[in-house]
Write a protein that holds these residues in place. Sequence first.
Motif, PDB file in Angstrom:
ATOM      1  N   ILE A 266       0.861  -1.191   0.000  1.00  0.00           N
ATOM      2  CA  ILE A 266       0.000   0.000   0.000  1.00  0.00           C
ATOM      3  C   ILE A 266       0.891   1.233   0.000  1.00  0.00           C
ATOM      4  O   ILE A 266       1.769   1.377   0.850  1.00  0.00           O
ATOM      5  CB  ILE A 266      -0.931   0.026   1.225  1.00  0.00           C
ATOM      6  N   LEU A 267       0.664   2.126  -0.981  1.00  0.00           N
ATOM      7  CA  LEU A 267       1.345   3.421  -1.031  1.00  0.00           C
ATOM      8  C   LEU A 267       0.326   4.496  -0.626  1.00  0.00           C
ATOM      9  O   LEU A 267      -0.699   4.671  -1.291  1.00  0.00           O
ATOM     10  CB  LEU A 267       1.876   3.691  -2.446  1.00  0.00           C
ATOM     11  N   LEU A 268       0.590   5.171   0.482  1.00  0.00           N
ATOM     12  CA  LEU A 268      -0.301   6.211   0.974  1.00  0.00           C
ATOM     13  C   LEU A 268      -0.077   7.501   0.200  1.00  0.00           C
ATOM     14  O   LEU A 268       1.058   7.856  -0.136  1.00  0.00           O
ATOM     15  CB  LEU A 268      -0.066   6.462   2.459  1.00  0.00           C
TER      16      LEU A 268
ATOM     17  N   GLU B 285      10.172   1.904  -6.129  1.00  0.00           N
ATOM     18  CA  GLU B 285      10.746   1.681  -4.797  1.00  0.00           C
ATOM     19  C   GLU B 285       9.855   0.765  -3.968  1.00  0.00           C
ATOM     20  O   GLU B 285      10.337  -0.161  -3.309  1.00  0.00           O
ATOM     21  CB  GLU B 285      10.918   3.035  -4.100  1.00  0.00           C
ATOM     22  N   VAL B 286       8.548   0.987  -4.042  1.00  0.00           N
ATOM     23  CA  VAL B 286       7.606   0.169  -3.256  1.00  0.00           C
ATOM     24  C   VAL B 286       7.481  -1.226  -3.863  1.00  0.00           C
ATOM     25  O   VAL B 286       7.505  -2.248  -3.159  1.00  0.00           O
ATOM     26  CB  VAL B 286       6.235   0.865  -3.171  1.00  0.00           C
ATOM     27  N   LEU B 287       7.356  -1.300  -5.200  1.00  0.00           N
ATOM     28  CA  LEU B 287       7.176  -2.601  -5.845  1.00  0.00           C
ATOM     29  C   LEU B 287       8.416  -3.478  -5.723  1.00  0.00           C
ATOM     30  O   LEU B 287       8.319  -4.705  -5.624  1.00  0.00           O
ATOM     31  CB  LEU B 287       6.822  -2.390  -7.328  1.00  0.00           C
ATOM     32  N   ASN B 288       9.572  -2.835  -5.758  1.00  0.00           N
ATOM     33  CA  ASN B 288      10.811  -3.599  -5.638  1.00  0.00           C
ATOM     34  C   ASN B 288      11.179  -3.891  -4.179  1.00  0.00           C
ATOM     35  O   ASN B 288      12.133  -4.634  -3.934  1.00  0.00           O
ATOM     36  CB  ASN B 288      11.962  -2.867  -6.324  1.00  0.00           C
ATOM     37  N   GLY B 289      10.474  -3.248  -3.280  1.00  0.00           N
ATOM     38  CA  GLY B 289      10.757  -3.489  -1.861  1.00  0.00           C
ATOM     39  C   GLY B 289      12.048  -2.877  -1.394  1.00  0.00           C
ATOM     40  O   GLY B 289      12.686  -3.385  -0.458  1.00  0.00           O
TER      41      GLY B 289
ATOM     42  N   LEU C 175       0.568   4.346  10.249  1.00  0.00           N
ATOM     43  CA  LEU C 175       0.222   3.352   9.234  1.00  0.00           C
ATOM     44  C   LEU C 175       1.468   2.740   8.601  1.00  0.00           C
ATOM     45  O   LEU C 175       1.495   1.541   8.278  1.00  0.00           O
ATOM     46  CB  LEU C 175      -0.660   3.994   8.164  1.00  0.00           C
ATOM     47  N   LEU C 176       2.499   3.570   8.424  1.00  0.00           N
ATOM     48  CA  LEU C 176       3.750   3.039   7.877  1.00  0.00           C
ATOM     49  C   LEU C 176       4.363   2.024   8.836  1.00  0.00           C
ATOM     50  O   LEU C 176       4.906   0.994   8.404  1.00  0.00           O
ATOM     51  CB  LEU C 176       4.728   4.182   7.602  1.00  0.00           C
ATOM     52  N   GLN C 177       4.277   2.305  10.127  1.00  0.00           N
ATOM     53  CA  GLN C 177       4.820   1.363  11.113  1.00  0.00           C
ATOM     54  C   GLN C 177       4.014   0.071  11.160  1.00  0.00           C
ATOM     55  O   GLN C 177       4.535  -0.970  11.534  1.00  0.00           O
ATOM     56  CB  GLN C 177       4.849   2.017  12.496  1.00  0.00           C
ATOM     57  N   ARG C 178       2.753   0.151  10.776  1.00  0.00           N
ATOM     58  CA  ARG C 178       1.891  -1.033  10.829  1.00  0.00           C
ATOM     59  C   ARG C 178       1.862  -1.799   9.511  1.00  0.00           C
ATOM     60  O   ARG C 178       1.031  -2.690   9.321  1.00  0.00           O
ATOM     61  CB  ARG C 178       0.481  -0.612  11.229  1.00  0.00           C
TER      62      ARG C 178
ATOM     63  N   CYS D 275       2.286  -0.360   5.994  1.00  0.00           N
ATOM     64  CA  CYS D 275       2.177   0.310   4.695  1.00  0.00           C
ATOM     65  C   CYS D 275       3.575   0.505   4.114  1.00  0.00           C
ATOM     66  O   CYS D 275       4.566   0.660   4.835  1.00  0.00           O
ATOM     67  CB  CYS D 275       1.452   1.643   4.836  1.00  0.00           C
ATOM     68  N   SER D 276       3.648   0.563   2.784  1.00  0.00           N
ATOM     69  CA  SER D 276       4.954   0.485   2.116  1.00  0.00           C
ATOM     70  C   SER D 276       5.588   1.826   1.833  1.00  0.00           C
ATOM     71  O   SER D 276       6.798   1.896   1.564  1.00  0.00           O
ATOM     72  CB  SER D 276       4.814  -0.284   0.795  1.00  0.00           C
ATOM     73  N   GLY D 277       4.803   2.921   1.836  1.00  0.00           N
ATOM     74  CA  GLY D 277       5.403   4.217   1.554  1.00  0.00           C
ATOM     75  C   GLY D 277       4.367   5.326   1.581  1.00  0.00           C
ATOM     76  O   GLY D 277       3.163   5.102   1.752  1.00  0.00           O
ATOM     77  N   PHE D 278       4.865   6.567   1.378  1.00  0.00           N
ATOM     78  CA  PHE D 278       3.988   7.744   1.389  1.00  0.00           C
ATOM     79  C   PHE D 278       4.482   8.707   0.323  1.00  0.00           C
ATOM     80  O   PHE D 278       5.689   8.904   0.141  1.00  0.00           O
ATOM     81  CB  PHE D 278       4.025   8.430   2.765  1.00  0.00           C
TER      82      PHE D 278
END
Length: 753
Positions: free
Chosen positions: A709-711, A748-752, A724-727, A729-732
């Motif tokens: 999830i990208l916020l 960045e998010v898709l590649n982890g 939410l990032l700590q719980r 979520c993958s980025g903002f």
Amino acid sequence: MTAKSRLGVTAWFDDRQRPEVAQYRKELLDRIFIPFALFAIVALGFGAWRAIQDGQWEFAGVYLGFYTLSMLGALGLKRLTMKTRANLFLLGLLVIAIAGLLRLGIGGVGTLVLVAWCGLTGILRGVRASLMAVGFALVVIAAVGTAMVQGIIVLPPEQLTTSLLPGAWVSHALTFAGITAGLIVPIHSLSTKLTQSVADLEESNGRLRKEVERREQAEQALRASERRYRGIFESASVGILEEDLSAVWTALQELKADGVDDLRGYLQDHPEFVERAASLVKVRDVNPATIEVYGAQSKADLLPSLAPIFTSESADGLREMLIAIFEGRKVFKGESVNRTLNGDRIHVLVHAALPETPEDNALVSVLDITERRRLEVSLAEAQKMEAIGTLAGGIAHDFNNILMGIGGYAALLLRRLDRLSPHRDHLESIQQMVDSGASLTGQLLGFARGGKYDVQTTDLGDHLQRSVSLFGRTKQEIQTHQRLQGDLWTVDVDQSQLEQVMLNLYINAWQAMPDGGDLHVTADNVSLDLEAASARDLRAGDYVRITVQDTGVGMDAQTRARVFDPFFTTKDLGHGTGLGLASAYGIIKNHGGMIEAESVPGEGATFSIHLPASKKPVATQDDLTPTAETGHETLLLVDDQPAVLKSTALLVEELGYRVLTAQNGEQALELFHSQQDKIALLIVDMVMPSMSGAELVEHLRAISSNVRILLSSGYAQDARADELLQRGCSGFIQKPFGIDDFSRKLREVLNGT
């Protein structure tokens, strides 16, 4: 006859003496001794001399012996009781009287002594004893007369003529009885009155003693009350002034006599009366707490008037107190502004017990509430800034969504348009305007404390040196000066935001010095204790302090109070947005710090920043290549704004991805349920009606804990986003975003990474 009189008469007829009667008789015995002694020594001495000449030594011995006995009784040996002394005295007189009768007959001194004996018996032993004495005396006279008539007792020749006649003795007895009766009755009357007087006096003395005791008890209670009052007065933790308001009272009564019934209205028309009233107040005493409140050395510094602490601002509080006195109130409560002996301005809470009469003093307690008022003002200011910040953040969020739609379409057209197209310049201008709008909303979000974008551990020394040097090169009419502590602690800040803060402060200083001047920038390490930190609405601890000081025109109190308000500016229309210092305030507050302004007109301004020290090592960051990155995965885009949703979807497709769209959380959940195995990433707007982005994230993670999830939000990254990032979520990413930044964040998010 009153009961008191009956008691007096009974006492004189009875040997059972009341204490006051016994005391009276004792004093009487002492008083009659000297005249009796003088008279008796002459009379008895002469009688003894005649007896010796006549060869009657026995009578001379009786005279002298019993005279001595009487004197011993009258003198009153300390070991003898009053009754014994009186008896000895009377016995001596009786013997002397009888001896006189035996020797000289009825014509001698014996008769006179016998009369005196009867009278003194009544005085010293009571009327009953006196009557008995009279009877006894008559028996003695009768016995002596009979003895002489019958020749048993022989008298000298010169006494035989009358002493041997029975008629003379009868006449003598009757005369004696009359004289003694006439003597006893007035003595009795006098004694009764004396007794009555003594009893009245004793009763009065008793009442007086009780009154004296009552007054002594009242005085003791008063002294105890005074000690308690003095103890409370001296040990009270609040300042107490004892004020004499008699002159003020008189002045107010004169106003009433002149027909003034509305003092408030009168004082509005005659403000000088308050000043006059202040000069009439006399300060009689102050306690130690008052000395401390006003910074005095001793009581003498604050006596005898209000002049040392009274200022023009004190008039408001005194005016309300005068109205309370005028209206007859017993208590006054209010606030006032005074000055200390050091010249400092202080706020005091006043509580006065007002006098009911002009003779009474007023007790006025004062509590220094300067710090409380400062905190109240700070709280009100913080609440105002919070409210304005909320409004500014909401406006910025809505503008960012609008700019996102405009910027998204412009970026899409720029990618698809030929580089030689005549429309390209127009689109680039639109893109520049979007960037300018984003910069403006960024300042609004900074003021609104909307979040820190990219926090890094930073060396403020290097950062400040670069920013000051850059500003000095662009504004050469300003002389810049740096004084940076060599071992500055590091701080955790968003460097771009801090650079924005410093730039705003430099520009503000430059605008305050139109004819040039000096700009001083300093930085040092400080440790704030609880008191110093609370004064700045901070936590106690270590901070790095930055100060920016100019030599410009300065600010007045009104300008200084509003300097951090958004859209407040002293510049002409079109020459400033009024957001520079407002955003600086929000950014510093959002970093856990505080920014303050101090200024005096004509003496420049000083801005002080406190940032929490980090003490962690400085982080490094590699430069990012500004190129768009593509992909082929399926993305689910969730946003409640149709324009944003459509423009963003087109950007995603332009980057090579497949895109699914949803305008709310319910649609997003349906799509995710049906195509969960295809969707590689969800881009979720955080602020949506019905179901918020945070709620949607909870539902999605309940379905699949591995979902990416990208916020996204028009607000900056804040505490909600961090949570939410700590719980999981993958980025903002913050709107509006450019296609290059957006593409990199997606990879960045898709590649982890």
